[in-house]
Design an enzyme around this catalytic site. Structure first.
Site, PDB file in Angstrom:
ATOM      1  CB  THR A 127      -0.897   0.001   1.251  1.00 39.74           C
ATOM      2  OG1 THR A 127      -1.652  -1.209   1.292  1.00 39.74           O
ATOM      3  CG2 THR A 127      -1.844   1.178   1.246  1.00 39.74           C
ATOM      4  CB  SER A 128       1.022   4.320   0.263  1.00 44.70           C
ATOM      5  OG  SER A 128       1.476   5.630   0.070  1.00 44.70           O
ATOM      6  CB  SER A 129       5.833   3.705   0.841  1.00 45.89           C
ATOM      7  OG  SER A 129       7.208   3.435   0.704  1.00 45.89           O
ATOM      8  CB  ALA A 174       1.398   0.460  -3.900  1.00 40.28           C
ATOM      9  CG  HIS A 178      -2.960   7.975  -0.398  1.00 42.04           C
ATOM     10  ND1 HIS A 178      -2.467   7.503  -1.588  1.00 42.04           N
ATOM     11  CD2 HIS A 178      -2.016   7.691   0.540  1.00 42.04           C
ATOM     12  CE1 HIS A 178      -1.264   6.967  -1.393  1.00 42.04           C
ATOM     13  NE2 HIS A 178      -0.976   7.057  -0.108  1.00 42.04           N
TER      14      HIS A 178
END
Length: 455
Positions: free
Chosen positions: A151-153, A155, A292
């Site tokens: 997820t996020s970083s 991802a 986000h």
């Protein structure tokens, strides 16, 4: 303008909330288990001092799959373990999970340095590859079933790992990320504002070349990719969704026109490339109005990987011609959901269905994981499951079915891709709900008007 440290702090705060929300909304408890998250030290080459956490379920498959789960900025491996459903699903399906943890102050993965963006170049990808090697040396891991998600970083790191090690990872699932190489910097900074704001736009060929250049000379199969992004992402803007599609379709020798489009739930548009089934080469889910802080649907990622079965998904053959340079679309895919399949006019025989129902509750919320099994000898084409929610429970969202109304006597109806249940087959659905104190389960269920047994 916010400083880099402030941006990273805000990113981490948003994703910490996302991780907690995902855990609260989607964590499905397995049976009583002695398995626990364990830290592993001295696991091999580790140039950036990552920490390794390992989850091995009590019952491991004969040839288990291996999943690497990458955290968000300010997060950790243990936070992803407790805040997502991946370990609970490992209890069910027998795969092994690795949770890397960053130790640098930002707690963000390195997805920007030149070292991180080439195979065996150094930094975090090398340490994560060492974790994979450590597990493979000690367990009979199926080399065709090694995957990564985040997820996020995390991802972003998922994109990087697929680019650096296409011979190791067979597929990835990126929740709110950016393409491989998009965050690249040359000044030592961890943050790339242009990429974060969706201002780094390239052709599919250019994006594909970035991936191919990470491992020059490699001609083997390329990983499949599942991509999730909210249209209202305020941290890693929505254009990064389309750029990832461009990149991974091109890497796999595909055009950018989807082979299949549907709406798995209200507000979600799913497109598939290189195939129409559940293990298409590229699968992309656009989440209308979602920020986000997006939900992590671990079950759908596991389904895409094929870790919910004993049969690995097909690998993707390397392209035999130069990938096309199709211009990316300028408008998003349609959001109109397909019609649901009508249930059969004749209900299944009494007792020809079984419903499993597991509740995970907290404060004033809960999730229900529901498994519908066809115990008859004939296929069920189109289905609706009727049940009455306990008083005070109200459905706020669901997956793999439509639900109406949101409280009281509810009917869950199939969506286009799971309308058929073969003899002995099952369909997994679920929903999130609020409650006023009663976290119980429905007393009974009927499938197409026929009573089901419960488990």
């Amino acid at each position: 303008m916010l400083s880099r440290r402030s941006r990273l702090r805000l990113l981490g705060a948003a994703l910490a909330a996302a991780g907690l929300a995902a855990g609260a909304a989607l964590a499905v408890p397995g049976p009583a288990s002695a398995a626990a998250l364990t830290e592993v030290t001295n696991f091999g080459a580790n140039p950036s001092n990552l920490r390794m956490y390992l989850y091995v379920p009590d019952t491991v498959a004969a040839r288990p799959g291996l999943l690497v789960v990458n955290h968000y900025c300010t997060g950790s491996g243990p936070a992803m373990y407790s805040g997502t459903q991946f370990a609970a699903l490992a209890d069910r399906y027998g795969y092994i999970v690795v949770y890397p943890s960053v130790t640098r102050s930002s707690k963000c993965f390195d997805v920007s340095s030149p070292q991180a963006l080439r195979r065996d170049g150094g930094s975090d990808p090398v340490g994560i590859k060492s974790m994979v090697d450590y597990v493979r040396q000690r367990y009979p891991v199926d080399s065709q079933r090694i995957f990564t998600t985040g997820t996020s970083s995390g991802a972003m790191m998922t994109n990087v790992l697929l680019g650096d090690y296409p011979d190791v990872f067979r597929a990835g699932a990126a929740f709110a990320g950016v393409p491989f190489g998009c965050f690249a910097t040359t000044n030592g900074s961890e943050w790339n504002s242009e990429c974060a704001n969706g201002q780094v736009l390239r052709t599919p060929q250019q994006w594909g070349d970035l991936v191919r250049n990470a491992y020059p000379g490699y001609t083997g199969p390329r990983p499949r990719m599942q991509i999730w992004h909210g249209t209202n992402d305020e941290t890693l803007r929505y254009p990064n969704f389309g750029e990832q599609i461009d990149q991974w379709t091109n890497v796999n020798g595909l055009g950018q026109t989807p082979a299949y489009t549907d709406s798995p739930q209200a507000g979600y548009t799913r497109t598939r490339y290189g195939g129409t089934g559940g293990t298409a080469t590229v699968e992309a889910i656009s989440m209308q109005g979602v920020t986000h802080n997006l939900p992590v649907d671990a079950a759908q990622a596991i389904r895409f990987f094929g870790l919910d079965s004993t049969t690995p998904p097909p690998t993707t053959a390397p392209p035999t011609t130069t990938p096309p340079t199709t211009t990316p679309p300028t408008t998003p895919p349609p959001t109109t959901p397909p019609p649901t399949t009508a249930p059969p006019t004749t209900p299944p025989p009494s007792g020809a269905c079984r419903v499993g129902y597991v509740v995970n509750a907290w404060n004033n919320g809960l999730t229900a994981a529901v498994t519908i099994t066809n115990t008859s000898t004939t296929v069920i084409n189109g289905w609706n499951l009727a049940f009455t929610l306990p008083g005070g429970q109200t459905i706020t969202g669901g997956w793999n079915a439509t639900y109406s109304p949101s409280s009281g006597a509810v009917t869950a109806r199939n969506v286009s891709y799971n309308a058929s249940i073969p003899p002995g087959g099952s369909v997994d659905i679920g929903f999130q709900a609020t409650h006023t104190g009663n976290t119980g389960r429905p007393a009974s269920f009927t499938l197409n008007g026929s009573a089901c047994t419960t488990s």
